[in-house]
Design an enzyme around this catalytic site. Structure first.
Site, PDB file in Angstrom:
ATOM      1  NE  ARG A  56      -1.213   2.461   2.949  1.00  0.00           N
ATOM      2  CZ  ARG A  56      -0.721   3.558   3.496  1.00  0.00           C
ATOM      3  NH1 ARG A  56      -0.639   4.677   2.794  1.00  0.00           N
ATOM      4  NH2 ARG A  56      -0.282   3.550   4.751  1.00  0.00           N
ATOM      5  CB  CYS A  66       6.299  11.615   2.303  1.00  0.00           C
ATOM      6  SG  CYS A  66       5.043  12.850   2.636  1.00  0.00           S
TER       7      CYS A  66
END
Length: 299
Positions: free
Chosen positions: A15, A241
Site C-alpha cells: 500500500r 512521501c
C-alpha cells in the site's frame, strides 16, 4: 535491553510503497507481492487502500486485489480507509478483520493533505472508527509528522502526544508514530516514543520511520531501547512521501529485519525470502532496490 524478544514487523509496501507509483502496477503483481511477503513470514501486511481513485489512481483496483488474494493462515491484511465512504467500500469488498486510518500531528500537513486542521481531522475520524468497531473491525491509526513537518517544521511534542491519546481514546488498538519526512534523529525519536508510551502504553504503539537522511535504523534502535516492539517497514524501501521533497522512501523491511536478527530479536521472517521478494518487485518496477541489503546480495 533484553533483545531475545519478538518484534512484530508491519509490512506496508503493497500500500504505502506502491501508492505513488506513476505507472499502474497490475493487480496480479500486487497480489503476488502480498503472497510472497506472507510466505516470507510477515504476519501483518497492509494490502491496499480504499481512498478515492481520483486522488490515488494506483489503488483503484483495491477490491480486485482483495478478491484475488490467497489468504494465508495467521496473516492479517489491513486496508487503509480515509473516511466513511472508504469504510463502506472496504466492507463491500469483504474486509472483516482490520482497517487503518490516518491523521497528522501538524495542522499545516493536515490542511495540505486533507484540507482540515488537526482537530477537524480527529472529528472526521471519530465516526469512521466508531462504525468500524461496531462492525467488529480492529482499527489501527497512523499519526504522521511525529518528528517534523515539511510545511511548518518542528511539531511540538505535546501535540504528538495529544493526537496519540485522542485516537487511542477513540478505540484504535495501535497507533503508528510516523516520521513522514525522515528528519528525526535517535534522541528525538526516543523522547517522542517515551512521551507517547507514557500517555497510552507501549502495547498501543508502533513506529514508522522514513529514511530520507539515513536515520531510520538508528531511530528504530532508539525506540527499541525505549520499549517499542512493533515497527513498520516497506519491502525494498518502496514508497516515499509525496509531500516531502527528496524523501527517499520508507525504511526497507529487509534492512530492518537484518538489524533485528543481529540484535537477537525474533521476527518469524525468512530473511533470504524477503530479500528475494525485494529484488523481484524492484525488477518488476525496473529499478534497483532502495535497500542496502538487497543491493549487497544482488546476483
Amino acid at each position: 535491553m533484553p533483545m531475545a524478544e519478538y518484534v512484530r514487523v508491519v509490512e506496508v509496501g503493497p500500500r504505502d510503497g506502491l501508492q505513488n507509483e506513476a505507472r499502474q502496477v497490475p493487480a496480479a503483481v500486487k497480489i503476488e507481492l502480498i503472497e510472497r511477503l506472507g510466505r516470507a513470514g510477515l504476519r501483518t501486511i497492509e494490502a491496499t487502500s480504499f481512498v478515492s481513485p481520483k486522488w490515488v489512481p494506483q489503488m483503484a483496483d483495491a477490491a480486485e486485489v482483495l478478491a484475488g488474494l490467497q489468504r494465508a493462515p495467521g496473516v492479517s491484511y489491513p486496508v487503509l480507509v480515509p473516511n466513511l465512504q472508504g469504510l463502506e467500500r472496504a466492507r463491500q469488498a469483504g474486509v472483516t478483520d482490520e482497517i487503518a486510518v490516518f491523521t497528522a500531528a501538524s495542522d499545516a500537513f493536515n490542511r495540505r493533505n486533507i484540507n482540515a486542521s488537526v482537530d477537524e481531522s480527529l472529528e472526521r475520524l471519530a465516526p469512521v472508527v466508531a462504525q468500524a468497531l461496531a462492525a467488529g473491525l480492529r482499527v489501527r491509526c497512523y499519526v504522521s509528522t511525529a518528528l517534523g513537518c515539511p510545511y511548518q517544521g518542528a511539531v511540538p511534542l505535546d501535540e504528538v502526544v495529544r493526537v496519540t491519546r485522542a485516537v487511542a481514546d477513540m478505540g484504535c488498538y495501535e497507533i503508528s508514530l510516523g516520521d513522514t519526512v525522515g528528519v528525526g534523529t535517535a534522541r528525538a525519536a526516543r523522547e517522542m516514543y517515551r512521551a507517547c508510551a507514557d500517555a497510552v502504553g507501549h502495547e498501543r504503539l508502533a513506529v514508522h520511520f522514513h529514511d530520507t537522511y539515513g536515520q531510520a535504523l538508528a531511530n528504530v534502535y532508539a525506540c527499541l531501547e525505549a520499549g517499542a516492539r512493533v515497527v513498520d517497514a516497506s519491502v525494498g524501501g518502496l514508497g516515499g512521501c509525496p509531500y516531502a521533497q527528496g524523501a527517499s522512501g520508507n525504511l526497507a523491511t529487509e534492512d530492518l529485519v537484518y538489524m533485528l536478527h543481529g540484535l537477537g530479536c525474533s521476527t518469524g521472517i525468512d530473511l533470504d525470502a524477503l530479500v528475494d521478494t525485494a529484488q523481484w518487485i524492484s525488477g518488476v518496477l525496473e529499478r534497483p532496490p532502495a535497500s542496502r541489503l538487497a543491493r549487497a546480495r544482488a546476483r
